[in-house]
Design a protein around this motif. Structure first.
Motif, PDB file in Angstrom:
ATOM      1  N   ASP A 194      25.854  64.994  72.145  1.00 40.58           N
ATOM      2  CA  ASP A 194      26.307  63.714  71.595  1.00 40.58           C
ATOM      3  C   ASP A 194      27.581  63.968  70.784  1.00 40.58           C
ATOM      4  O   ASP A 194      27.524  64.409  69.633  1.00 40.58           O
ATOM      5  N   LEU A 195      28.708  63.674  71.429  1.00 39.11           N
ATOM      6  CA  LEU A 195      30.007  63.972  70.817  1.00 39.11           C
ATOM      7  C   LEU A 195      30.205  63.179  69.525  1.00 39.11           C
ATOM      8  O   LEU A 195      30.784  63.684  68.558  1.00 39.11           O
ATOM      9  N   GLY A 196      29.725  61.950  69.513  1.00 42.56           N
ATOM     10  CA  GLY A 196      29.859  61.112  68.313  1.00 42.56           C
ATOM     11  C   GLY A 196      29.128  61.732  67.132  1.00 42.56           C
ATOM     12  O   GLY A 196      29.657  61.778  66.011  1.00 42.56           O
ATOM     13  N   ALA A 233      29.194  64.862  61.998  1.00 38.27           N
ATOM     14  CA  ALA A 233      28.839  66.060  61.224  1.00 38.27           C
ATOM     15  C   ALA A 233      30.100  66.806  60.800  1.00 38.27           C
ATOM     16  O   ALA A 233      30.203  67.289  59.664  1.00 38.27           O
ATOM     17  N   ALA A 234      31.061  66.893  61.706  1.00 41.08           N
ATOM     18  CA  ALA A 234      32.306  67.585  61.386  1.00 41.08           C
ATOM     19  C   ALA A 234      33.001  66.919  60.203  1.00 41.08           C
ATOM     20  O   ALA A 234      33.529  67.598  59.314  1.00 41.08           O
ATOM     21  N   ALA A 256      36.930  67.964  70.456  1.00 40.34           N
ATOM     22  CA  ALA A 256      37.663  67.219  71.484  1.00 40.34           C
ATOM     23  C   ALA A 256      37.173  67.612  72.863  1.00 40.34           C
ATOM     24  O   ALA A 256      36.713  68.741  73.088  1.00 40.34           O
ATOM     25  N   GLU A 257      37.259  66.666  73.770  1.00 39.22           N
ATOM     26  CA  GLU A 257      36.998  66.975  75.172  1.00 39.22           C
ATOM     27  C   GLU A 257      38.316  67.467  75.762  1.00 39.22           C
ATOM     28  O   GLU A 257      39.344  66.805  75.618  1.00 39.22           O
ATOM     29  N   VAL A 264      23.516  69.634  66.130  1.00 39.45           N
ATOM     30  CA  VAL A 264      23.599  68.194  65.850  1.00 39.45           C
ATOM     31  C   VAL A 264      23.805  67.431  67.161  1.00 39.45           C
ATOM     32  O   VAL A 264      23.154  66.408  67.407  1.00 39.45           O
ATOM     33  N   GLY A 265      24.665  67.938  68.009  1.00 37.00           N
ATOM     34  CA  GLY A 265      24.930  67.294  69.297  1.00 37.00           C
ATOM     35  C   GLY A 265      23.703  67.238  70.191  1.00 37.00           C
ATOM     36  O   GLY A 265      23.540  66.311  70.995  1.00 37.00           O
ATOM     37  N   LEU A 266      22.830  68.227  70.045  1.00 32.91           N
ATOM     38  CA  LEU A 266      21.588  68.264  70.822  1.00 32.91           C
ATOM     39  C   LEU A 266      20.489  67.398  70.205  1.00 32.91           C
ATOM     40  O   LEU A 266      19.422  67.238  70.808  1.00 32.91           O
ATOM     41  N   GLY A 267      20.736  66.893  68.993  1.00 35.85           N
ATOM     42  CA  GLY A 267      19.720  66.103  68.289  1.00 35.85           C
ATOM     43  C   GLY A 267      18.680  66.962  67.573  1.00 35.85           C
ATOM     44  O   GLY A 267      17.663  66.461  67.093  1.00 35.85           O
ATOM     45  N   ARG A 268      18.935  68.262  67.483  1.00 35.55           N
ATOM     46  CA  ARG A 268      17.962  69.148  66.837  1.00 35.55           C
ATOM     47  C   ARG A 268      18.178  69.243  65.334  1.00 35.55           C
ATOM     48  O   ARG A 268      17.370  69.825  64.609  1.00 35.55           O
ATOM     49  N   ARG A 269      19.297  68.750  64.879  1.00 36.95           N
ATOM     50  CA  ARG A 269      19.620  68.801  63.461  1.00 36.95           C
ATOM     51  C   ARG A 269      20.315  67.487  63.122  1.00 36.95           C
ATOM     52  O   ARG A 269      21.033  66.938  63.960  1.00 36.95           O
TER      53      ARG A 269
END
Lengths: 253, 253
Positions: free
Chosen positions: A137-139, A144-145, A177-178, A213-218
């Motif tokens: 989840d890039l958003g 988080a960044a 960034a992508e 965070v992107g994986l939803g684990r944190r």
């Protein structure tokens, strides 16, 4: 006459035990020292901007050393590349004031961390990107960044083993960034971090945290808690070394 | 029941003797055939979209074959990757109509050619980009590219050894771009070529010709003459294989 040379280096860290001297590994510093010895006859003391770990790459590493040799400053890359392997390349050199020190004088460093976010690993990137097949989840990563940017105590974002007295650093930028020019399958993400200095493993822990965070684990609250408590266990894992690259070191104009 | 599978592959060609079977080299087709044999028990006849040469890479190679195995089409990448080396990766598979042929049904192919246009070679790109240290005139390269786009007889742009009956091809696109995210020193150029088909070594000769124009060693009139005469000596050298990558193959919707 003794001059101080500022040297910019690029290397593929895959084959090496990092920059700093080590007893049982070929290191970038050992290769560079030997190349300088062969080019100048001198064995210099090297100052380095970023002590990259084993497997970490560099596109803009900076090293300084003093020399009594008469090699013109801008000929040093040619002179040294003749004695360096193909995966370690001197790309620029200039004479700087005698007191210049590649690490102490740096005002900021820029690192990139590359993530191959595809269902299957891209073989062309296997040495240069961390393969993370799950959707990210890039958003959430960017949110988080944004929490991490600024002047903070990054105690939760360092590994033991660093010698830094304080863990307060100013993170100027932390961007996710992508990379354009998408491959046929999947996507490539690039984290770019710029700070006045980084703690030991800090970029890799920042990358590991953003990925979790992107994986939803944190959660974003976990990130806030990591910053507030300095507790290493509240931040994410240390991302693997091969995704990391020291892109540039900035000095006062 | 026999099904036809369309498989998309990525590979780092550095270690291999190209795609097509060869007596004295490990080839991608041999690796793939063996992986299919181990996964299905069958030794298939492979159709391939682009017969890449030794050292050439692929991000979107397409292969088709028929199989009586019961492996679900979308599980083929997993099943084959278990038997493929790390530098050859199946990234997608689907069932297609029985008559599908990876080469004959392709309507266009997209290749990239990467040029490391820096004073010193980037060690991170040494396997994937042609190192050209001299300054290149991007405007001249683009003007030459514009002359080459379209339906032409590309006889001057092929090496002997190809089996094509006609050397007329339609070059849909030939673009020269600077890759963003510039390194600290130098720049990275990327040529992208899309055509209904390419002659033997055609992309590498196009790249070699554009580079010679960029160096000022060949003029736009030379390019016009190469097209008009079909004389191989009027086009540029064959650029080295490691800068070339088969990016994608397009099929009718």
């Amino acid at each position: 006459m003794t001059r101080t040379i500022k040297l910019t280096l690029r290397y593929d860290g895959t084959a090496y035990g990092g920059f700093a001297p080590q007893p049982n590994a070929v290191t970038i510093s050992a290769l560079l020292r030997e190349a300088i010895r062969r080019a100048t006859g001198e064995v210099p003391r090297l100052a380095v901007a970023g002590r990259t770990d084993a497997g970490v790459h560099a596109r803009g590493q900076v090293v300084s050393f003093s020399t009594a040799s008469r090699i013109p400053a801008d000929r040093f890359p040619h002179a040294l590349n003749a004695h360096l392997p193909h995966d370690v390349v001197a790309v620029a050199a200039e004479e700087v004031p005698p007191a210049f020190h590649a690490r102490y004088d740096a005002v900021s460093k820029v690192y990139s961390y590359t993530i191959d976010n595809s269902p299957f690993p891209d073989p062309l990137l296997r040495r240069y990107a961390w393969f993370v097949p799950q959707p990210l989840d890039l958003g959430a990563m960017r949110a988080a960044a944004a929490l991490l940017v600024g002047r903070h105590d990054f105690a939760a974002f360092r590994s033991t083993g660093g010698a830094a007295k304080t863990s307060v650093r100013t993170l100027h930028r932390l961007e996710v960034a992508e990379v354009p020019g998408a491959p046929v399958v999947g996507r490539l993400l690039r984290i770019e971090a710029e700070a006045d200095g980084f703690l030991y493993n800090m970029v890799r822990i920042l990358a590991g945290t953003l990925v979790e965070v992107g994986l939803g684990r944190r959660s974003l609250d976990d990130v806030r808690a990591a910053l507030a408590t300095g507790d290493r266990t509240r931040a994410g894992r240390t991302a693997p070394p091969h995704g990391l690259c020291l892109e540039a070191v900035r000095y006062p104009e």
